[in-house]
Design a protein around this motif. Sequence first.
Motif, PDB file in Angstrom:
ATOM      1  N   ARG A 138      10.576 -32.810   2.866  1.00  0.00           N
ATOM      2  CA  ARG A 138      10.027 -31.482   3.156  1.00  0.00           C
ATOM      3  C   ARG A 138       9.726 -31.344   4.642  1.00  0.00           C
ATOM      4  N   ASP A 139       9.188 -32.419   5.265  1.00  0.00           N
ATOM      5  CA  ASP A 139       8.834 -32.399   6.670  1.00  0.00           C
ATOM      6  C   ASP A 139       8.765 -33.834   7.180  1.00  0.00           C
ATOM      7  N   ALA A 140       8.994 -34.020   8.468  1.00  0.00           N
ATOM      8  CA  ALA A 140       8.899 -35.346   9.067  1.00  0.00           C
ATOM      9  C   ALA A 140       8.430 -35.215  10.511  1.00  0.00           C
ATOM     10  N   GLU A 141       7.589 -36.146  10.915  1.00  0.00           N
ATOM     11  CA  GLU A 141       7.110 -36.201  12.294  1.00  0.00           C
ATOM     12  C   GLU A 141       7.102 -37.638  12.768  1.00  0.00           C
ATOM     13  N   TRP A 159      15.845 -33.781   9.369  1.00  0.00           N
ATOM     14  CA  TRP A 159      15.925 -34.541   8.125  1.00  0.00           C
ATOM     15  C   TRP A 159      15.903 -33.670   6.881  1.00  0.00           C
ATOM     16  N   SER A 160      15.093 -32.627   6.864  1.00  0.00           N
ATOM     17  CA  SER A 160      15.034 -31.780   5.663  1.00  0.00           C
ATOM     18  C   SER A 160      16.314 -30.971   5.470  1.00  0.00           C
ATOM     19  N   ARG A 161      17.108 -30.824   6.514  1.00  0.00           N
ATOM     20  CA  ARG A 161      18.372 -30.085   6.400  1.00  0.00           C
ATOM     21  C   ARG A 161      19.427 -30.889   5.646  1.00  0.00           C
ATOM     22  N   VAL A 170       6.374 -38.801   6.756  1.00  0.00           N
ATOM     23  CA  VAL A 170       7.415 -38.048   6.060  1.00  0.00           C
ATOM     24  C   VAL A 170       6.771 -37.455   4.814  1.00  0.00           C
ATOM     25  N   GLN A 198      13.180 -33.513  12.849  1.00  0.00           N
ATOM     26  CA  GLN A 198      13.168 -32.088  12.530  1.00  0.00           C
ATOM     27  C   GLN A 198      14.417 -31.680  11.743  1.00  0.00           C
TER      28      GLN A 198
END
Length: 64
Positions: free
Chosen positions: A35-38, A27-29, A52, A25
């Motif tokens: 953009r998003d990762a789960e 990683w995009s920072r 990702v 959560q």
Amino acid sequence: MRKLWTTAVVPAPAPLVWSWLTDPQQWSRWGPSVRDAEIDGGRLGTGATGTVATVGGCLLYTSD
């Protein structure tokens, strides 16, 4: 297989940096291409799978 290495010096305590690196959560920072990762099961570790999404529209994933 080609490998790519990069390094960075982060002025923060190692446990804090490690928490950023292992929490998808976050990683995009710090990763401008994410953009998003789960992570399936919510925890990153050996054998973990997940997806990702990149800002360029590519969807990267691992599976069994």
